[in-house]
Design a protein around this motif. Structure first.
Motif, short mmCIF file in Angstrom:
data_model
loop_
_atom_site.label_atom_id
_atom_site.label_comp_id
_atom_site.label_asym_id
_atom_site.label_seq_id
_atom_site.Cartn_x
_atom_site.Cartn_y
_atom_site.Cartn_z
N LEU A 23 24.60 -1.83 53.32
CA LEU A 23 25.97 -1.65 53.78
C LEU A 23 26.19 -2.47 55.04
N PRO A 24 27.16 -3.39 55.05
CA PRO A 24 27.36 -4.22 56.24
C PRO A 24 28.04 -3.42 57.36
N ILE A 25 27.44 -3.48 58.56
CA ILE A 25 28.01 -2.75 59.70
C ILE A 25 28.21 -3.63 60.93
N THR A 26 27.45 -4.69 61.08
CA THR A 26 27.64 -5.57 62.23
C THR A 26 28.68 -6.63 61.89
N PRO A 27 29.29 -7.27 62.90
CA PRO A 27 30.26 -8.33 62.60
C PRO A 27 29.67 -9.44 61.75
N GLU A 28 28.43 -9.80 62.02
CA GLU A 28 27.78 -10.86 61.26
C GLU A 28 27.61 -10.46 59.80
N GLN A 29 27.20 -9.21 59.58
CA GLN A 29 27.01 -8.74 58.21
C GLN A 29 28.34 -8.65 57.47
N ILE A 30 29.36 -8.12 58.13
CA ILE A 30 30.67 -8.00 57.48
C ILE A 30 31.20 -9.39 57.11
N ALA A 31 31.09 -10.33 58.02
CA ALA A 31 31.57 -11.69 57.75
C ALA A 31 30.78 -12.33 56.62
N GLU A 32 29.47 -12.21 56.65
CA GLU A 32 28.64 -12.84 55.62
C GLU A 32 28.92 -12.23 54.25
N HIS A 33 29.03 -10.91 54.19
CA HIS A 33 29.34 -10.26 52.91
C HIS A 33 30.71 -10.68 52.41
N ALA A 34 31.69 -10.73 53.30
CA ALA A 34 33.05 -11.09 52.90
C ALA A 34 33.12 -12.52 52.39
N LEU A 35 32.48 -13.44 53.09
CA LEU A 35 32.52 -14.84 52.68
C LEU A 35 31.82 -15.04 51.34
N ALA A 36 30.71 -14.36 51.14
CA ALA A 36 30.00 -14.47 49.86
C ALA A 36 30.83 -13.88 48.73
N ALA A 37 31.55 -12.79 49.01
CA ALA A 37 32.41 -12.19 47.99
C ALA A 37 33.54 -13.14 47.61
N ALA A 38 34.13 -13.79 48.62
CA ALA A 38 35.19 -14.76 48.34
C ALA A 38 34.66 -15.93 47.52
N GLU A 39 33.48 -16.40 47.87
CA GLU A 39 32.87 -17.49 47.12
C GLU A 39 32.61 -17.09 45.66
N ALA A 40 32.30 -15.81 45.46
CA ALA A 40 32.02 -15.32 44.11
C ALA A 40 33.28 -15.11 43.28
N GLY A 41 34.45 -15.09 43.93
CA GLY A 41 35.69 -14.98 43.16
C GLY A 41 36.70 -13.97 43.65
N ALA A 42 36.43 -13.30 44.76
CA ALA A 42 37.41 -12.34 45.29
C ALA A 42 38.54 -13.10 45.98
N ALA A 43 39.78 -12.88 45.52
CA ALA A 43 40.94 -13.53 46.13
C ALA A 43 41.42 -12.77 47.35
N ILE A 44 41.15 -11.44 47.38
CA ILE A 44 41.57 -10.58 48.48
C ILE A 44 40.35 -9.88 49.05
N LEU A 45 40.23 -9.87 50.37
CA LEU A 45 39.16 -9.15 51.06
C LEU A 45 39.79 -7.98 51.81
N HIS A 46 39.46 -6.77 51.39
CA HIS A 46 39.98 -5.57 52.03
C HIS A 46 39.01 -5.17 53.14
#
Length: 308
Positions: A23-46
């Motif tokens: 579970l991402p909790i630090t700013p770095e983890q949240i950003a890295e998870h979000a960017l990887a999700a977008a790269e995988a195909g997520a158009a919206i990041l909640h």
């Protein structure tokens, strides 16, 4: 069918650090998870924020701003900020970051409800932080407050005054009728993006027939003026998202909604869930929407008009 929007809810405020090491909790983890999700195909990041010291849900705009600028620079995905925050936060707290950031999109819970997380505490014996166990256990006496006055304030201060559009989170049929009330009042305009939410204890159950009923009622109330998406908690995530895709709807996945990738196996990242649902919906013949597709479909103002 139209292109399908994949939303990824990256961290949320329901799951606690002891539930999953991923579970991402630090700013770095949240950003890295979000960017990887977008790269995988997520158009919206909640997006929610966390206190990086202990993973506690946070409404502090400063915590949001530790990762939002990086996301804006590195991806064109739509950044969707929560106005729900956590059920233990005041409305003032919940609105602080959206009013500061002026995002393209925000979530908006459409009714006051019980929001019971306490059964999850029974499955954990080794706690990382002192706040987690009481946070979960005390939810047996928790009311998540979203009164008509609260909703009108969010629609006015974040929507009309700052140009955000909304992911209308509807946890029960009554929430659809509340949304129709605000359409009739002129505080909400088409196109509507409605997130049907299933499987939260206190909301509608994660049964396929409930999804069909929610869609029937939404069709009756909103006609051609809405698009729906589906999120389902826990083990129901992928089955109900798959059903939504077959019905022409959109889908939401992410570690906010489920910590698993398959039965008994923790997801190691948000991107893993996005990749799985993308494969499923493409096998069903749906074309995945890009961020620009999503902006056009939902009538968003554009990333250049935010305050990030």
């Amino acid at each position: 069918m139209s292109k399908i929007i994949i939303t990824c809810a990256v961290t949320g405020s329901i799951h606690t650090p002891s539930m999953s090491p991923y579970l991402p909790i630090t700013p770095e983890q949240i950003a890295e998870h979000a960017l990887a999700a977008a790269e995988a195909g997520a158009a919206i990041l909640h997006l929610h924020a966390r206190d990086p010291d202990d993973g506690r849900p946070s409404a502090d705009p400063a915590h949001f701003m530790t990762f939002l600028p990086r996301l804006k620079q590195a991806t064109d995905a739509v950044l969707n900020l929560t106005t729900g925050g956590s059920a233990v936060m005041t409305l003032e707290d919940r609105l602080a970051a959206p009013k500061r950031v002026e995002p393209e999109m925000c979530s908006l819970n459409m009714g006051t409800m019980n929001f019971a997380l306490y059964p999850a505490a029974e499955r954990i014996s080794d706690w990382k932080y002192d706040w987690e166990k009481p946070f979960l256990e005390n939810s047996d006496d928790l009311v998540f407050k979203n009164t008509p006055r609260d909703i009108a304030r969010i629609l006015t201060e974040v929507g009309q005054e700052r140009g955000a559009r909304f992911e209308f989170e509807c946890y029960d049929v009554s929430h659809l009728y509340m949304l129709k009330h605000f359409v009739d009042r002129g505080l909400v305009r088409a196109p509507l993006f409605i997130q049907f939410v299933f499987g939260v204890l206190g909301g509608i159950g994660a049964d396929p027939e409930n999804l069909m009923h929610m869609k029937r009622i939404a069709d009756k109330l909103f006609g051609e003026d809405y698009a729906f998406s589906v999120l389902a908690a826990g083990r129901h995530q992928m089955p109900l998202a798959t059903l939504a895709a077959t019905l022409g709807g959109h889908v939401r996945v992410g570690l906010e909604d489920s910590l698993m990738i398959s039965r008994g196996e923790l997801a190691r990242s948000n991107a893993e869930q996005v990749t799985k649902i993308r494969r499923i919906v493409e096998d069903l013949g749906r074309e995945v929407a890009s961020p620009e597709d999503a902006r056009a479909m939902l009538g968003l103002k554009g990333a250049d008009r935010t305050a990030i």
